[in-house]
Design a protein around this motif. Structure first.
Motif: not given
Length: 282
Positions: A39-59
């Protein structure tokens, strides 16, 4: 903890990604991303989705158009419950996949299979068009968890109650011969001014053509009045099997109508013939 991440496009079934806590997922427009959103409104690398100590984070990865979580812009945020995310102009839904929710998903899939089997059995000894319509609409509503459903028949032989859904998306399904879906209908360029969308406050709608050979004989329609409701790609398979069953049953109903009509005409012809013989004998 596992999770699911649904990418809700305006004109496509939502794409579902199963997330595993041991992996990190780069989201963006690039084909090299773990979750590619073209989609044109997203950057080539837009966000990172990861799990840390059992909790998901969106960066946010310094994207141009930002990351919004539950309508608030965020550089990074923990996702401990179901969250509505917006990356650029693309809406996504994050849902934690607890053991309980996994079992719910399994139970729902098994239930859908049982519904199809039960529907097939209930139609084995029935040629009632009204029963086909009623059963199809009720089953579809439960499978899709939608607010309203309709089986729109295209043959003039069948008389239906007035259709109060989006005729625009029904026409699109007929013309394309493919399932059509729209999300956020009240902000859609074409649909937002339609009387049916404004009057009923339709938020999401889909239409699936039912074909017999090369001819489309009906359309399955469903819509939702809930703001965050959407239809995902995992529902396509069940819908395709569903339409195959309906096509066969509608054909049987039509053949039964033709047979009854032929029998009535034969009975009328016999009666006329008998009357002629009777008058001749007189």
């Amino acid at each position: 903890m596992r999770a699911i991440f649904d990418v809700v496009f305006q004109h496509r079934f939502a794409q579902r990604f199963d997330l595993h806590e041991r992996e990190a997922y780069v989201i963006g427009r690039s084909s090299e991303c773990d979750i590619q959103i073209d989609h044109p409104t997203l950057s080539r690398q837009h966000a990172l989705l990861f799990c840390h100590e059992g909790v998901w984070h969106l960066r946010d990865l310094n994207s141009t158009n930002g990351v919004f979580i539950d309508a608030q812009r965020a550089e990074e945020k923990a996702l401990q419950q179901s969250s509505l995310c917006r990356l650029g102009d693309v809406v996504c839904m994050f849902v934690p996949h607890q053991n309980h929710s996994q079992q719910v998903a399994i139970n729902q899939a098994q239930w859908c299979g049982r519904q199809l089997t039960q529907m097939r059995k209930s139609w084995q000894h029935s040629t009632s068009l009204q029963e086909v319509i009623s059963t199809a609409q009720n089953t579809l509503s439960q499978v899709l968890q939608s607010d309203r459903t309709a089986l729109v028949l295209l043959d003039d032989t069948y008389l239906l109650s007035p259709f109060d859904g989006s005729t625009t998306i029904v026409r699109q399904a007929i013309e394309s011969g493919q399932p059509c879906v729209v999300h956020n209908a009240i902000s859609h360029q074409q649909l937002q001014h339609r009387d049916s969308v404004k009057r009923q406050q339709i938020k999401a709608a889909l239409a699936v053509p039912i074909a017999l050979g090369n001819k489309i004989i009906a359309v399955l329609y469903a819509d939702s009045l809930k703001q965050e409701h959407y239809f995902n790609e995992h529902q396509i398979f069940i819908l395709q099997r569903f339409t195959q069953l309906i096509a066969m049953q509608l054909t049987l109903c039509q053949l039964n109508d033709y047979l009854n009509l032929a029998q009535q005409r034969m009975a009328t012809a016999r009666e006329l013939s008998n009357n002629v013989r009777t008058q001749g004998n007189l």
